[in-house]
Structure formats: structure tokens, C-alpha cells
Motif scaffolding. Sequence first.
Motif, PDB file in Angstrom:
ATOM      1  N   GLY A   8       0.806  -1.225   0.000  1.00  0.00           N
ATOM      2  CA  GLY A   8       0.000   0.000   0.000  1.00  0.00           C
ATOM      3  C   GLY A   8       0.840   1.276   0.000  1.00  0.00           C
ATOM      4  O   GLY A   8       0.667   2.153  -0.844  1.00  0.00           O
ATOM      5  N   LEU A   9       1.789   1.359   0.932  1.00  0.00           N
ATOM      6  CA  LEU A   9       2.585   2.588   1.046  1.00  0.00           C
ATOM      7  C   LEU A   9       3.567   2.746  -0.115  1.00  0.00           C
ATOM      8  O   LEU A   9       3.899   3.861  -0.496  1.00  0.00           O
ATOM      9  N   ALA A  10       4.011   1.613  -0.679  1.00  0.00           N
ATOM     10  CA  ALA A  10       4.907   1.700  -1.851  1.00  0.00           C
ATOM     11  C   ALA A  10       4.143   2.322  -3.018  1.00  0.00           C
ATOM     12  O   ALA A  10       4.667   3.193  -3.730  1.00  0.00           O
ATOM     13  N   VAL A  11       2.896   1.902  -3.191  1.00  0.00           N
ATOM     14  CA  VAL A  11       2.063   2.459  -4.259  1.00  0.00           C
ATOM     15  C   VAL A  11       1.791   3.947  -3.980  1.00  0.00           C
ATOM     16  O   VAL A  11       1.928   4.792  -4.871  1.00  0.00           O
ATOM     17  N   VAL A  12       1.468   4.259  -2.722  1.00  0.00           N
ATOM     18  CA  VAL A  12       1.209   5.655  -2.346  1.00  0.00           C
ATOM     19  C   VAL A  12       2.435   6.522  -2.654  1.00  0.00           C
ATOM     20  O   VAL A  12       2.331   7.569  -3.306  1.00  0.00           O
ATOM     21  N   ALA A  13       3.615   6.072  -2.218  1.00  0.00           N
ATOM     22  CA  ALA A  13       4.836   6.861  -2.415  1.00  0.00           C
ATOM     23  C   ALA A  13       5.097   7.090  -3.897  1.00  0.00           C
ATOM     24  O   ALA A  13       5.494   8.185  -4.311  1.00  0.00           O
ATOM     25  N   GLN A  14       4.840   6.066  -4.689  1.00  0.00           N
ATOM     26  CA  GLN A  14       5.072   6.180  -6.132  1.00  0.00           C
ATOM     27  C   GLN A  14       4.120   7.211  -6.763  1.00  0.00           C
ATOM     28  O   GLN A  14       4.537   8.054  -7.558  1.00  0.00           O
TER      29      GLN A  14
END
Length: 268
Positions: A228-234
Motif C-alpha cells: 500500500g505505502l509503496a504504491v502511495v509513495a510512487q
Amino acid sequence: QCFDSYTQSRIEELEQLQTQLQLTNQELTRLIRASQENMSKLTHELKTPLTSIIGYADFFIRQQQKPDTKDTELQLESIKRVLRNGRFLLRLINDTAQLQQGDGHIKLNMELIDPKVLVRSVREIVEPLARTKGLDLRVDCDRAPQQVQTDALRLQQILTNLLSNAIRYTEKGFVELAVETHQDHRWSLVISDSGIGIDQSAQDRIFEPYFQVCRSSTSDAEQGTGLGLAVVAQLVELMQGKILVTSKLDHGSTFTVTFPIEPTISNA
Ligand code: ADP
């Protein structure tokens, strides 16, 4: 002498080119290594739910083949677990696909929107989750900008992800979303919670794909994928924003996402 200075400048150009090539080479090696690492992490992540699916399906068949001592309760439970793990696998694959798509290029659809309208619709999505856990969901749009240039769907994805994390990792107290305007043509979404918090050493790593501070031993529908946070950061980076986390273990966390009010992104 004329020839000498010409040769000298050629040599300098060549040296510059060589340095650039070395840098590109290093960058390529780094990218290949990162993608190999992600691939092996994904393989590892897929193994757990798949092993579970095979185990429970196998158990179900063996129960079926028993002449008369069938335990229907147990059979139902094993099929439910197959289903939960199957759904989890699908989520894992969908999130991974989105992350990979971002490495190429996600097309943004920038438009002028009123952030308060978007916040209202995200609130409707996450409110039932907060209510089930008895959490106080607060929204403060008093300092929100009138309009911002953004990709509404992507922004909704960012906000839903951060708010549902805040709710998932909070057992009691509150989850708050504040929208703020800054002097320098920027605006922020601030998501705070009174939840379990994140240890200092883990704060830098939570944006890495598949990173989870702790995970439950069983894979079920509630379990996170660590993506989730990897997608958000991207997405935040793609939209020229910045994301920051501050957190104190056992006290809560605050995620701040800041965007330019008018980013220089074209729709092409
Ligand atoms: P997950 O699917 O595991 O939630 P994320 O990428 O969304 O994956 O988050 C990575 C990890 O960061 C989580 O597993 C959790 O340990 C930690 N985390 C994220 N948000 C919060 C939060 N609001 N409070 C505490 N921990 C959090």
C-alpha cells in the motif's frame, strides 16, 4: 599549439562522456538489482498463501474421500480458508501490477477540483471501517484550498490507502484528516492516528515494497500486502508531491502529503 588545444578539448569531452557512461552503467546495475530483489520478494510473498491454498484444498479432498466420518464443519472451514487466501493472492498480484505499471508510466488525468468534495467521498468509503472499530473519525477542511490541480482518482487512492492504514493500525482513539494550505503555493493532507505507531528504525522502510513491521502468521482477507505505502509513495512522487511520516511507538503516527497547488504536469 592550435592542434594541442583542440586535442585537449576533445580529450576533456571524451572524459566527460566516459564519466556519464559510468554513471548510467551504475544506475542500470542498481535498477536491475532492485528489480531482481523485488522479484524474489514477490516470489516469497506468493509462496505463503499458495502453500496454504494447496494444503487446505488437499485436506478438503481427503475429508471427502473418507467413507463416513466426514466433518462438515471442518470442511467448510478449509474451503473458507482457500477462498480467503485466494482473495489475498489476487490483491497481492493487483498491487504488484500497479507498482510495475508505475515504473513505466502511469498516465495522469489532471483537472481542477475542490479538495473538500474528494475528502467527502473518501470519508464515505472509510467511515464504516472506523465505525466498526469504534474510532473517532475527524475531518478538518477549514484551511483547505478552494481548488487544486490534481488527478482526482489517484489522489483518492492515496487518501483511501493512508486513512485505511490509520484505521487498521489503531485500536482505540481517533483518526484525523486535516487539509491545509501553505504560503508557498502548496497544500497538504495530514493523516494522524492514535494507533500503534511505527518504530524509528522501521520508519524509513515502510515505503519499500512488501515491507511490514509485523505480520500475522495466517494469511487472510484482513492481512495487508505490504504494498500500500509503496504504491502511495510512487503516486505522490509522480504528482510532484512529498510524503513524510512522524510516529511514536504506542502513541500514533502522522503521514503528511504535500503537493503543489498547480503542478507542472501535462495530461499528454
Ligand atoms: P500493509 O498492507 O502491510 O498495511 P503498507 O505498505 O500499507 O502495507 O504499510 C507498510 C507497513 O507500515 C505496515 O505493515 C505497518 O506495519 C506500517 N504502517 C503503515 N501505516 C501505519 C500506521 N498508520 N500506523 C502504524 N503502522 C503503520
